[in-house]
Design an enzyme around this catalytic site. Structure first.
Site, short mmCIF file in Angstrom:
data_model
loop_
_atom_site.label_atom_id
_atom_site.label_comp_id
_atom_site.label_asym_id
_atom_site.label_seq_id
_atom_site.Cartn_x
_atom_site.Cartn_y
_atom_site.Cartn_z
N GLN A 134 51.65 38.59 55.52
CA GLN A 134 50.60 39.78 56.16
C GLN A 134 49.78 37.71 57.05
O GLN A 134 48.77 38.62 57.70
CB GLN A 134 49.92 39.68 54.96
CG GLN A 134 49.51 38.66 54.01
CD GLN A 134 48.83 39.26 52.51
OE1 GLN A 134 49.35 39.82 52.00
NE2 GLN A 134 46.87 38.94 52.56
N CYS A 140 46.78 43.41 52.32
CA CYS A 140 48.31 42.88 51.37
C CYS A 140 48.83 44.45 50.67
O CYS A 140 49.17 45.00 51.00
CB CYS A 140 47.82 42.11 50.21
SG CYS A 140 46.51 43.03 49.20
N HIS A 272 44.73 41.69 44.48
CA HIS A 272 45.76 41.45 45.41
C HIS A 272 47.11 42.54 45.31
O HIS A 272 47.45 42.60 44.11
CB HIS A 272 46.54 40.20 45.30
CG HIS A 272 48.00 39.69 46.29
ND1 HIS A 272 47.58 39.81 47.60
CD2 HIS A 272 49.01 39.39 45.93
CE1 HIS A 272 49.14 39.35 48.32
NE2 HIS A 272 50.04 39.55 47.70
N ASN A 298 56.15 40.23 47.29
CA ASN A 298 54.86 39.79 47.74
C ASN A 298 55.12 39.86 49.57
O ASN A 298 56.03 40.42 50.13
CB ASN A 298 55.07 38.36 47.48
CG ASN A 298 53.76 37.98 46.77
OD1 ASN A 298 52.43 38.83 48.20
ND2 ASN A 298 53.14 36.74 47.00
#
Length: 332
Positions: A134, A140, A272, A298
């Site tokens: 990102q 996110c 997040h 992630n």
């Protein structure tokens, strides 16, 4: 006596000089590895100081891991020259929108009668796209949403397609672009508008004017998108339906994660958004204990953590992971 004191002082000086040279070498190697360049000498010295503080933190923590007092290790990754405050302020999960966003989103909690498999990893099905990055944009929420749609579409059709996070960043007015958002709101957007392929609407790490083209987008037959209260329902959904999005607290300890099962310090307030692609249990032969964990994808690129993934302790709401999970059901 004076001679002994002098020897001790000289030894301390030599140790300090050696340590300083070692850190100088590591600093130069770290800058080269992560392609770090600073605007001026003052800026570099500030970053060097922050880096040294991180270095000592990582060394201290990994010594605890070596002693079996922690289940994960830290690394001097690309965030090492940031202060702890900077690392913990990289928020992209807009919790301020939670109270209103949840009002019209159904809740899925009907899995309790099913027998859950002991482990699941959707990467084994080839229905999880590569780890993405990102960058500096607080997007996110878009990556978590797109990742869920990519996997669920693949599970239904056997076709793995990279979809466009940039479309959500630019066009989803229900969220705040690079300033954060919520996956369940983004799921509502995709349900209504569909989504383009990433090759047709490439990620730019910034928010621009909306360039969405309906004729180039894939429409999904979404039967519903929903919230998943608690880790038991989350695990059942992952086991039987596919990856889900979750909110977690990406704390300072979390940012420096390298490998193992994350059991570090964090709050239960999510900041997040990430994707749960599976779960499992690790047996420690030394202690004889089993540790349940989540497998999390992630959006900080494959050079972070376990090739872009983190395993996190399961069944204790670690980092608030059970507070805001969501997913979609796609009809055939």
């Amino acid at each position: 006596m004076q001679l002994e004191k002098l020897v001790l002082i000289l030894s301390a000086v030599i140790a300090c000089v050696f340590s300083s040279k070692l850190l100088d070498q590591e600093w130069q190697a770290w800058k080269a590895k992560h392609e770090k360049k600073y605007s001026n000498f003052r800026d570099e010295m500030f970053r060097r100081k922050a880096w040294e503080e991180t270095w000592h933190k990582v060394q201290k923590h990994n010594e605890l891991a070596n002693q079996g007092l922690s289940k994960y290790r830290m690394a001097m990754n690309k965030f090492a020259d940031m202060t702890p405050q900077e690392r913990t302020s990289r928020k992209c999960f807009n919790s301020n929108r939670m109270s209103t966003s949840h009002d019209n989103v159904p809740v899925q909690d009907s899995y309790r009668t099913l027998n859950m498999p002991k482990s699941k990893d959707w990467r084994d099905s080839n229905c999880v796209t590569h780890v993405k990055n990102q960058g500096h944009c607080g997007s996110c929420w878009a990556f978590a949403t797109v990742g869920v749609f990519e996997s669920h579409h693949c599970i239904k059709t056997k076709e793995l397609i990279n979809f466009s996070e940039q479309q959500l960043v630019d066009c989803d007015t229900g969220n705040d672009g690079c300033c954060g958002g919520l996956p369940e709101k983004a799921m509502a957007y995709v349900t209504k508008h569909g989504i383009m392929k990433s090759q047709d609407y490439e990620y730019a790490d910034k928010q621009f004017n909306c360039l969405y083209k309906p004729d180039n987008s894939l429409a999904f037959n979404v039967s519903k998108y929903y919230l998943l209260p608690g880790e038991e329902n989350m695990a059942m959904s992952v086991a039987f339906d596919g990856p889900i999005s979750v909110g977690i607290d990406a704390s300072d300890d979390f940012s420096m994660y390298c490998n193992g099962i994350f059991d570090g310090d964090c709050s239960t307030e999510p900041n997040h958004a990430v994707i749960v692609v599976g779960y499992g249990t690790e047996h420690d032969q030394a202690s004889g204990e089993d540790t349940d964990y989540w497998i999390i994808k992630n959006s900080w690129s494959a050079d972070w953590g376990e090739e872009g993934y983190v395993r996190m302790k399961r069944n204790e709401n670690k980092c608030g992971i059970g507070s805001d999970a969501s997913s979609v059901d796609l009809a055939r």
